[in-house]
Every structure is written in C-alpha cells, then in structure tokens.
Scaffold this motif. Structure first.
Motif, PDB file in Angstrom:
ATOM      1  N   LYS A  10       7.109  -9.427   6.751  1.00  0.00           N
ATOM      2  CA  LYS A  10       5.653  -9.443   6.956  1.00  0.00           C
ATOM      3  C   LYS A  10       5.074  -8.038   6.921  1.00  0.00           C
ATOM      4  O   LYS A  10       4.005  -7.807   6.345  1.00  0.00           O
ATOM      5  N   LEU A  11       5.768  -7.102   7.521  1.00  0.00           N
ATOM      6  CA  LEU A  11       5.314  -5.715   7.533  1.00  0.00           C
ATOM      7  C   LEU A  11       5.238  -5.161   6.115  1.00  0.00           C
ATOM      8  O   LEU A  11       4.231  -4.560   5.718  1.00  0.00           O
ATOM      9  N   LYS A  13       5.027  -6.844   3.317  1.00  0.00           N
ATOM     10  CA  LYS A  13       3.979  -7.554   2.574  1.00  0.00           C
ATOM     11  C   LYS A  13       2.595  -7.029   2.943  1.00  0.00           C
ATOM     12  O   LYS A  13       1.715  -6.949   2.088  1.00  0.00           O
ATOM     13  N   SER A  14       2.420  -6.655   4.208  1.00  0.00           N
ATOM     14  CA  SER A  14       1.118  -6.109   4.618  1.00  0.00           C
ATOM     15  C   SER A  14       0.832  -4.769   3.946  1.00  0.00           C
ATOM     16  O   SER A  14      -0.317  -4.341   3.864  1.00  0.00           O
ATOM     17  N   LEU A  15       1.880  -4.116   3.442  1.00  0.00           N
ATOM     18  CA  LEU A  15       1.725  -2.839   2.743  1.00  0.00           C
ATOM     19  C   LEU A  15       1.693  -3.011   1.221  1.00  0.00           C
ATOM     20  O   LEU A  15       1.724  -2.035   0.483  1.00  0.00           O
TER      21      LEU A  15
END
Length: 132
Positions: A10-11, A13-15
């Motif tokens: 998730k981290l 993908k958030s970037l």
C-alpha cells in the motif's frame, strides 16, 4: 516493485507503483513472476524496483526479455525504493528516470556512510578496491 506484506504494498502504491510482485528476503520472486508483472502491466515502458539484492539478477533477466522497454533500479531496501519513487519524473525518458532514481539511492548510501563511526568507516575503507 517487489514487496512483502500488504502494508508495504500500500505504501509503494501510494507513491505511484502500479504493480506489486510478492517477494522478500526469504521468498524471492522468479524471473517469470517479474516478467509477467511487466508484460501484463499495460504500460509502454517499465521500471522495476527489486528492493532486495538477492533479486537483482532475476529482475535483470526479466528486463532483458520483456515485451516493453524495461529498466531496473537496483534498490536494496524499501527506504531506497521510497526515496527513488519521490524522484520519479514522468516527463523524463526511461533512461533519465532510472538515472535520477539511482542517484537518490546513491545519495542515501553516502548519508549512511557519513553517520558511521570511525571504526565502521575504517572497515568499509579496508574492503574497498580501486579499479582503473
């Protein structure tokens, strides 16, 4: 990018990472796993972040036979990948993107060296070889 666990995925993908390949220290993805992620991405070009030194050769092999132009940014850690992703420039060429991302990873390594004790620096210095 290669990631182990939903939180790290998730981290990343958030970037801006669009595809996550499950893997990590003890569960390295295969060349086919990485190749499938590249070829099924729907992208015109790809950058792969292995996030583990054990995955570099596998990622390199996948990039060589991928259907689209692919570059590998040899990130050894999630922290390196995150820093590299912050330098991502969608307007740059594929080679320029890779170089910018590698530059920030190298910068992180220099900062790490600067924070070492004198003894640790001596150990690093004694293991370095200069090739001309």
């Amino acid at each position: 990018a290669v990631a182990s666990g939903e939180g790290i995925a998730k981290l990343l993908k958030s970037l801006g990472v669009t595809h996550i390949i499950t893997g990590g220290q003890t569960m390295n993805p295969s060349t086919q796993d990485i190749l499938d992620a590249i070829n099924n991405s729907g992208a015109k070009q790809a950058i792969v972040l292995p996030n583990n030194g054990n995955i570099f050769m596998t990622a390199d092999q996948a990039a060589e036979v991928a259907d689209i132009p692919t570059k590998i940014v040899h990130s050894k850690t999630i922290a390196q990948a995150m820093s590299a992703l912050l330098e991502y420039n969608p307007e740059a060429s594929l080679d320029e993107k890779r170089l910018l991302m590698l530059f920030v990873i190298q910068r992180l390594m220099v900062v790490k060296l600067r924070k070492m004790t004198t003894w640790e620096l001596l150990m690093v210095k004694s293991s370095l070889r200069i090739w001309i």
